[in-house]
Write an enzyme that holds these catalytic residues in place. Structure first.
Site, PDB file in Angstrom:
ATOM      1  N   SER A   4       0.861  -1.175   0.000  1.00 19.20           N
ATOM      2  CA  SER A   4       0.000   0.000   0.000  1.00 19.20           C
ATOM      3  C   SER A   4       0.898   1.226   0.000  1.00 19.20           C
ATOM      4  O   SER A   4       2.114   1.103   0.040  1.00 19.20           O
ATOM      5  CB  SER A   4      -0.860  -0.010   1.256  1.00 19.20           C
ATOM      6  OG  SER A   4      -0.012   0.188   2.373  1.00 19.20           O
ATOM      7  N   LYS A   5       0.280   2.381   0.015  1.00 12.53           N
ATOM      8  CA  LYS A   5       1.039   3.635   0.033  1.00 12.53           C
ATOM      9  C   LYS A   5       2.046   3.629   1.182  1.00 12.53           C
ATOM     10  O   LYS A   5       3.161   4.083   1.068  1.00 12.53           O
ATOM     11  CB  LYS A   5       0.096   4.821   0.206  1.00 12.53           C
ATOM     12  CG  LYS A   5      -0.678   5.147  -1.040  1.00 12.53           C
ATOM     13  CD  LYS A   5      -0.463   6.600  -1.413  1.00 12.53           C
ATOM     14  CE  LYS A   5      -0.671   6.891  -2.879  1.00 12.53           C
ATOM     15  NZ  LYS A   5      -1.745   6.249  -3.530  1.00 12.53           N
ATOM     16  N   ARG A   6       1.596   3.084   2.316  1.00  8.15           N
ATOM     17  CA  ARG A   6       2.422   3.029   3.505  1.00  8.15           C
ATOM     18  C   ARG A   6       3.730   2.269   3.244  1.00  8.15           C
ATOM     19  O   ARG A   6       4.769   2.585   3.779  1.00  8.15           O
ATOM     20  CB  ARG A   6       1.605   2.318   4.597  1.00  8.15           C
ATOM     21  CG  ARG A   6       2.172   2.300   5.969  1.00  8.15           C
ATOM     22  CD  ARG A   6       1.050   1.941   6.926  1.00  8.15           C
ATOM     23  NE  ARG A   6       0.385   0.691   6.544  1.00  8.15           N
ATOM     24  CZ  ARG A   6       0.797  -0.497   6.928  1.00  8.15           C
ATOM     25  NH1 ARG A   6       1.848  -0.630   7.685  1.00  8.15           N
ATOM     26  NH2 ARG A   6       0.141  -1.589   6.565  1.00  8.15           N
ATOM     27  N   HIS A   7       3.667   1.247   2.410  1.00  4.60           N
ATOM     28  CA  HIS A   7       4.841   0.417   2.185  1.00  4.60           C
ATOM     29  C   HIS A   7       5.721   0.900   1.053  1.00  4.60           C
ATOM     30  O   HIS A   7       6.855   0.487   0.949  1.00  4.60           O
ATOM     31  CB  HIS A   7       4.413  -1.008   1.804  1.00  4.60           C
ATOM     32  CG  HIS A   7       3.722  -1.724   2.876  1.00  4.60           C
ATOM     33  ND1 HIS A   7       2.415  -2.107   2.770  1.00  4.60           N
ATOM     34  CD2 HIS A   7       4.138  -2.123   4.086  1.00  4.60           C
ATOM     35  CE1 HIS A   7       2.072  -2.740   3.866  1.00  4.60           C
ATOM     36  NE2 HIS A   7       3.097  -2.752   4.682  1.00  4.60           N
ATOM     37  N   GLY A   8       5.170   1.632   0.162  1.00  5.17           N
ATOM     38  CA  GLY A   8       6.033   1.979  -0.955  1.00  5.17           C
ATOM     39  C   GLY A   8       5.307   1.957  -2.284  1.00  5.17           C
ATOM     40  O   GLY A   8       5.934   2.061  -3.332  1.00  5.17           O
TER      41      GLY A   8
END
Ligand code: GLU
Length: 491
Positions: free
Chosen positions: A255-259
């Site tokens: 997700s955005k959080r991960h990259g």
């Protein structure tokens, strides 16, 4: 494996800015092409008009350029198989769809969006998988003529065989089997005359003589549909490789959080392209269990499909940062200066120094070169070199349990020593200041601590004497005076 000349493609849809997963597909295709001295093509799959995003094509091409992934055919460079934008090839898809209708492998479907929506709702309510009920597939010529007379513009749907299985070999996964009965009669041509992804993709991979289709695993279930279309057209299909997913460290979908942010964000956040290239390749490929650092040429030389993993790759940002630090340390002082420059310009603080006193900036940078993981850390780390007045609390000067009085004594003694120094360099500072530990009667850490705060305004900074040398005698003396003023104002 490479009986046909290697021609591979990266086929992005400009519906957003390319993220890790997209670029990893591009990279594997590129490495495969370069390893086999084949051709790497970029084809823009821009037939989804509603989802097209302005600036997406530029962002895709910029990301590729930044990573050093050049293309032999495609936007800007052209090639013998163009145009490379699907929106400029609409007639080809229309002809192909009509050919399938003529052959009896596809049919016109007149169902309205409302009917399809109603059908979907009912299927959901009955807990059935959603799908088209093939009403128009059974139309007689008379029924079709009636619909035509009503002026309805049809879509073209592909006739999936009602029974049997579609079997193909994925070069990574081996034999993959899909039941035809579980596939829907997919739309090939929409009523606006635009092809769907499936039709355009198959037609172009054939016309562009693509030898290997290497794409993300999420397309695996499209492949049997594509193969049935290749068969209907009488085209020889390419080889297929479905690349493993990229998951976060918690094994959840990226997700955005991960990259799953655009690749250009990594550039803005201070990653080097060399890092990204190396890191992205390791998301699904490895040479062995231990080698982690590869130059571009080493990646090209060693890349092979045999070493692509079948299991999901884990995106680990800590590893990415570690690797970036390593690549930063490999830069020469000049390369480091050039890489950091855009960040300094953006920060504003160093902008005028860059213009008027580039040497000062060049002298500062080695002090942080070894210490950072991201280029974007630099402006803040070195900002104290540029400000006229340091902004810090007086209490920082009495950190490490030094009393106000001792701090004053230590700074006054330091000032005196510094004033008398002929050569203002690391050795001279060391030789004249270190004896103050004895002379003043403080601990080494306390002496250097108060000097560090006085000259940098921070408790943590690059090595003290190196820093003072670059700051210069006058600036150090001024800052020591200011510190003494702050101490005298302390109660
Ligand atoms: N346009 C598709 C995408 O953006 C291409 C998939 C494929 O490579 O076939 O992922």
């Amino acid at each position: 494996m490479t009986d046909k000349p290697v021609r591979v493609r990266y086929a992005p849809s400009p519906t957003g800015f390319p993220h890790m997963g997209n670029i990893r597909s591009a990279l594997f295709n590129w490495l495969f092409a370069r390893h086999h001295k084949g051709v790497f093509i970029i084809r823009i799959e821009d037939t989804d008009v509603a989802r097209k995003v302005d600036g997406a094509v530029d962002s895709i091409l910029d990301s590729m350029r930044w990573l050093g992934l050049d293309w032999d055919e495609g936007p800007e460079v052209g090639g013998d198989y163009g145009p490379y934008f699907q929106s400029q090839r609409l007639h080809l898809y229309k002809e192909a769809a009509e050919q399938l209708v003529r052959q009896g492998d596809a049919y016109y479907c007149y169902c309205s969006p409302e009917r399809l929506e109603q059908m979907r709702k009912e299927q959901m309510a009955r807990k059935q998988p959603p799908g088209y009920d093939r009403l128009c597939r059974k139309f007689t010529p008379e029924e079709r003529a009636k619909k035509e007379a009503e002026g309805i513009t049809p879509v073209v749907r592909f006739k999936i065989p009602l029974v049997g299985k579609t079997v193909f070999t994925d070069l990574l996964r081996g034999e993959v089997v899909f039941d035809n009965s579980r596939m829907d009669d997919l739309v090939l041509l929409k009523s606006d005359g635009y092809p769907t992804y499936h039709l355009a993709n198959v037609v172009d991979d054939h016309l562009m003589e693509i030898s290997h289709v290497m794409r993300a695993e999420e397309w695996l279930s499209s492949t049997p549909r594509h193969l049935l279309m290749y068969q209907a057209f009488g085209y020889e299909p390419p080889r297929f490789v479905h690349l493993p997913m990229i998951l976060g460290t918690d094994r959840s979908k990226l997700s955005k959080r991960h990259g799953a942010v655009s690749i250009t964000k990594y550039k803005e956040n201070g990653y080097l392209p060399e890092t990204m290239l190396n890191f992205l390749t390791l998301l699904g490929w490895s040479l062995d269990d231990k080698t982690e650092i590869f130059s571009q040429q080493e990646l090209i030389d060693n890349f092979s499909l045999e070493r692509v993993s079948r299991t999901a790759a884990i995106f680990n940002v800590e590893k990415l940062n570690w690797m970036n630090g390593l690549y930063i340390r490999k830069l020469t002082p000049n390369e480091f200066f050039e890489s950091v420059k855009p960040f300094l310009m953006k920060d504003g603080l160093a902008t005028s120094a860059l213009k008027t006193n580039e040497k000062y900036v060049r002298d500062i940078l080695p002090l942080v070169h070894e210490r950072i993981k991201l280029l974007s850390e630099v402006p803040e780390l070195i900002s104290f070199f540029f400000v006229e007045e340091l902004d810090y609390e007086a209490s920082l000067l009495t950190d490490k349990k030094i009393t106000r009085e001792t701090a004053v004594t230590a700074l006054e003694a330091s000032r005196q020593k510094i004033e008398h120094l002929q050569d203002f360099n690391i050795e001279a500072l060391e030789a004249s200041l270190r004896p103050l530990v004895e002379e003043v009667g403080v601990k080494t850490g306390q002496l250097f601590g108060v000097l560090r705060t006085a000259t940098t305004g921070q408790l943590v900074a690059p090595p003290l004497f190196e820093t003072m040398t670059v700051l210069g005698k006058e600036r150090c003396l001024r800052r020591i005076n200011t510190a003494l003023e702050k101490l005298s104002g302390m109660s």
